[in-house]
Design a protein around this motif. Structure first.
Motif, PDB file in Angstrom:
ATOM      1  N   ASN A   1      -7.294   6.346  57.725  1.00 53.15           N
ATOM      2  CA  ASN A   1      -7.882   5.115  58.225  1.00 53.15           C
ATOM      3  C   ASN A   1      -9.405   5.070  58.039  1.00 53.15           C
ATOM      4  O   ASN A   1     -10.147   4.678  58.940  1.00 53.15           O
ATOM      5  CB  ASN A   1      -7.512   4.949  59.702  1.00 53.15           C
ATOM      6  CG  ASN A   1      -7.537   3.495  60.118  1.00 53.15           C
ATOM      7  OD1 ASN A   1      -7.487   2.606  59.267  1.00 53.15           O
ATOM      8  ND2 ASN A   1      -7.641   3.255  61.414  1.00 53.15           N
TER       9      ASN A   1
ATOM     10  N   SER B   1      -6.534   5.993  53.166  1.00 49.33           N
ATOM     11  CA  SER B   1      -5.690   5.063  53.909  1.00 49.33           C
ATOM     12  C   SER B   1      -4.948   5.779  55.040  1.00 49.33           C
ATOM     13  O   SER B   1      -4.910   5.300  56.180  1.00 49.33           O
ATOM     14  CB  SER B   1      -4.749   4.385  52.911  1.00 49.33           C
ATOM     15  OG  SER B   1      -3.559   4.025  53.525  1.00 49.33           O
TER      16      SER B   1
ATOM     17  N   ASP C   1      -7.710   6.913  47.491  1.00 48.39           N
ATOM     18  CA  ASP C   1      -7.286   5.737  48.255  1.00 48.39           C
ATOM     19  C   ASP C   1      -6.121   6.076  49.191  1.00 48.39           C
ATOM     20  O   ASP C   1      -6.094   5.649  50.348  1.00 48.39           O
ATOM     21  CB  ASP C   1      -6.880   4.632  47.276  1.00 48.39           C
ATOM     22  CG  ASP C   1      -6.566   3.337  47.982  1.00 48.39           C
ATOM     23  OD1 ASP C   1      -7.495   2.749  48.574  1.00 48.39           O
ATOM     24  OD2 ASP C   1      -5.398   2.909  47.970  1.00 48.39           O
TER      25      ASP C   1
ATOM     26  N   VAL D   1     -12.602   4.251  54.909  1.00 49.15           N
ATOM     27  CA  VAL D   1     -12.921   3.759  53.566  1.00 49.15           C
ATOM     28  C   VAL D   1     -13.864   4.784  52.951  1.00 49.15           C
ATOM     29  O   VAL D   1     -14.933   5.054  53.508  1.00 49.15           O
ATOM     30  CB  VAL D   1     -13.577   2.366  53.610  1.00 49.15           C
ATOM     31  CG1 VAL D   1     -14.042   1.950  52.223  1.00 49.15           C
ATOM     32  CG2 VAL D   1     -12.591   1.336  54.163  1.00 49.15           C
TER      33      VAL D   1
ATOM     34  N   HIS E   1      -9.068   1.222  50.174  1.00 51.59           N
ATOM     35  CA  HIS E   1      -9.733   2.251  50.983  1.00 51.59           C
ATOM     36  C   HIS E   1     -10.789   3.039  50.213  1.00 51.59           C
ATOM     37  O   HIS E   1     -11.171   4.140  50.594  1.00 51.59           O
ATOM     38  CB  HIS E   1      -8.707   3.181  51.626  1.00 51.59           C
ATOM     39  CG  HIS E   1      -7.924   2.487  52.697  1.00 51.59           C
ATOM     40  ND1 HIS E   1      -6.874   1.641  52.403  1.00 51.59           N
ATOM     41  CD2 HIS E   1      -8.080   2.465  54.037  1.00 51.59           C
ATOM     42  CE1 HIS E   1      -6.397   1.152  53.530  1.00 51.59           C
ATOM     43  NE2 HIS E   1      -7.110   1.625  54.537  1.00 51.59           N
TER      44      HIS E   1
END
Ligand code: PLP
Length: 227
Positions: A114, A111, A107, A116, A151
């Motif tokens: 940017n 993140s 995650d 997922v 994310h």
């Protein structure tokens, strides 16, 4: 390469047969090549054939060496937290999420980048101590804990079955995972991948509801010995 294509023809014929018997749509079964120790040239040729277009790697170092952005990759092996940075954003699924610390790192990196990152959670259907993976009983609370990670998207379950337990026990293991999968899938349509089955047990896994099989030896032949 001819041998691999011949193996693939046989595998698909067997899958079609089981699917016909069980009224399963064979198009709903995804074949992943478990590509550890296989040359990237072979993987490119297989990809060009068009019937297997996802390559599951176990080790991050090997993945880095082989990485070709024109191919689609999954990480199917145990992933160390300090290696997460080499795979996030480069693989379709990380299929072996089995602990919060690993999820937290995925995650964090996702993140930063940017993106997922799609993941599967790994369930140890035989509940052996020696392998990674959650027990079926741990899945719900694990998923609840993962909600805080914005994310990561959890798309399903990867299960590794116990070896040499006999057909009946094997089916029991697969069915237990399938039940849990159905329960979650009923409330979350994006949770739709059930990855169960390898060379030894993929037909049984499909019978039991798997929709993704990860094939190594039966596709490529015996693995080269590593010294
Ligand atoms: C190697 C591997 C496979 C494929 O194994 P085979 O028995 O060669 O088909 C599948 N899943 C994982 C996680 C693997 O490491």
């Amino acid at each position: 390469m001819e041998k691999v294509i011949a193996n693939l023809n046989e595998i698909l014929a067997k899958i079609n047969l089981v699917c016909a018997e069980k009224s399963i749509n064979p198009q709903s079964i995804e074949l992943i090549a478990a590509s550890k120790f296989r040359d990237v040239e072979v993987l490119r040729a297989l990809n060009d054939d068009g019937r297997v277009t996802v390559f599951g790697e176990n080790k991050v170092q090997e993945f880095k060496n082989k990485y070709d952005e024109n191919l689609t990759w999954d990480i199917i092996g145990q992933l160390q937290t300090n290696k997460v940075k080499y795979v996030v954003g480069k693989v379709r699924y990380i299929s072996s999420v089995d602990r919060i610390a690993l999820a937290a790192e995925i995650d964090r990196i996702a993140s930063q980048r940017n993106v997922v990152q799609k993941c599967l959670i790994e369930v140890n259907s035989g509940e052996e101590d020696c392998k990674g993976g959650l027990t079926v009983g741990e899945v719900d609370s694990f998923l609840t804990e993962l909600h805080k990670f914005s994310h990561i998207k959890i798309c399903g379950i990867m299960a590794v079955a116990p070896q040499g337990v006999g057909e009946e026990n094997l089916k029991k293991c697969f069915k237990k995972v399938k039940e849990k999968f159905d329960e979650i899938n009923a409330r979350d349509v994006d949770f739709n991948v059930l990855s169960m089955g390898m060379s030894e047990d993929f037909l049984t896994a499909i019978e039991c509801g798997s929709n993704q099989v990860r094939l190594g030896r039966i596709l490529f032949g015996e693995r080269p010995q590593v010294l």
